[in-house]
Design an enzyme around this catalytic site. Sequence first.
Site, PDB file in Angstrom:
ATOM      1  CB  ILE A 205      -0.913   0.046   1.250  1.00 25.96           C
ATOM      2  CG1 ILE A 205      -1.833  -1.171   1.292  1.00 25.96           C
ATOM      3  CG2 ILE A 205      -1.721   1.344   1.277  1.00 25.96           C
ATOM      4  CD1 ILE A 205      -2.846  -1.224   0.172  1.00 25.96           C
ATOM      5  CG  HIS A 206       2.632   3.238  -3.191  1.00 22.96           C
ATOM      6  ND1 HIS A 206       2.155   2.188  -3.925  1.00 22.96           N
ATOM      7  CD2 HIS A 206       2.861   4.250  -4.067  1.00 22.96           C
ATOM      8  CE1 HIS A 206       2.117   2.539  -5.206  1.00 22.96           C
ATOM      9  NE2 HIS A 206       2.525   3.778  -5.318  1.00 22.96           N
ATOM     10  NE  ARG A 207      -1.574   3.654  -7.488  1.00 23.54           N
ATOM     11  CZ  ARG A 207      -0.918   4.306  -8.438  1.00 23.54           C
ATOM     12  NH1 ARG A 207      -0.820   5.620  -8.368  1.00 23.54           N
ATOM     13  NH2 ARG A 207      -0.361   3.663  -9.442  1.00 23.54           N
ATOM     14  NE  ARG A 240       2.708   8.252   0.438  1.00 23.59           N
ATOM     15  CZ  ARG A 240       2.534   8.533  -0.846  1.00 23.59           C
ATOM     16  NH1 ARG A 240       2.872   9.720  -1.309  1.00 23.59           N
ATOM     17  NH2 ARG A 240       2.057   7.619  -1.674  1.00 23.59           N
ATOM     18  CG  ASP A 281      -2.038   1.284  -3.024  1.00 18.60           C
ATOM     19  OD1 ASP A 281      -0.880   0.884  -3.249  1.00 18.60           O
ATOM     20  OD2 ASP A 281      -2.301   2.112  -2.123  1.00 18.60           O
TER      21      ASP A 281
END
Length: 370
Positions: A205-207, A240, A281
């Site tokens: 997950i990063h978006r 992040r 994602d």
Amino acid sequence: MKIATIVGARPQFIKAAVVSRVFRATPDCTEFLIHTGQHYDGNMSDVFFDELEIPCPDVHLGIRAESQGAQTGRMIEGIECVLLESQPDWVLVYGDTNSTLAGALASVKLHIPVLHVEAGLRSFNRMMPEEINRVVTDHVAEFLFAPTATAVQNLTDEGIPPARVQLVGDVMFDVALSFGERAERHSRILSQLKLASRRYVLCTIHRAQNTDEPARLRTIVEALNRVSEELPVVFPIHPRTRAVLENLQTCVFRPAVITLPPVGYLEMLMLERHAAVIATDSGGIQKEAFFCHTPCVTLREETEWTELIQLNWNRLAPPTDGASVAECIISAIGSRGDTEAKPYGEGKAAERIASFIVSRAHAAAPRDFR
């Protein structure tokens, strides 16, 4: 012929691995590599240069994470200075990051023709910063290298002249073919994590649409905890994403969710090859899942890679309800899509890109850098 290649993020390093290799083998071709610094963590940058044998950047701008505007503005300024000094014949950019947009804008304003690899992708969701980046880059680029027929059609629909568009296939497929067996020989990550093949779920997950919305991120955590009751979940956490999770103290993972720092390309490819299902994602990992014939669940409302939905290798699960997302992930285990289709070409995209550039090199007019 001198080509300035601009990279800054993990997916761009992966794509550059095969294209830069072809450039190095092409007579009278010199590549000048500019790293913006967008991904600066060692696990998100240095390890890819080492594993994929990418030449060290000629220039590292060291521009780290800031707001969208500040980061992009500093990149444009830094790239412009480098281009004025190095005076390349072409500038090549990849994908849809802030590094992509900054490289394209800095170059086109200096009248240096821009080459866009992975052109024509559309989610049709203008709330995604990546969508803005890719649309603008496509419309200022001189030549666009599209990975799929769908991408070509998107560019046609937007009025881009066919002479500027080349259907070349997907360079990420080139990379997967080149490094897949090396991953099997050298990666030890399955034994290190005590994982059995096809007996775990892999998640990334990063978006911003997921990490910057606490409700969506909590839903994803809930879904992963539910899935872990069936199979262990391996979750390499983007820096992040980790920072946001640490601030959301209510997001606690169950023991069967194995969290770890980002991993290198070979280890990630090994995890993708042997997962029961991938939940992500990421656009790139959706494709890598397909290359590995691993079912994928995309934790978004839409995807740029619509052909994977049509081929039954991917399904959408917007993170609005933890139970339904978990059910979608679990139901994907053991599913199979079309194994005969080749929507991303034959693994020769990098060669086609280099061949096209060489064919155009002598036709390019001299440029005034004043």
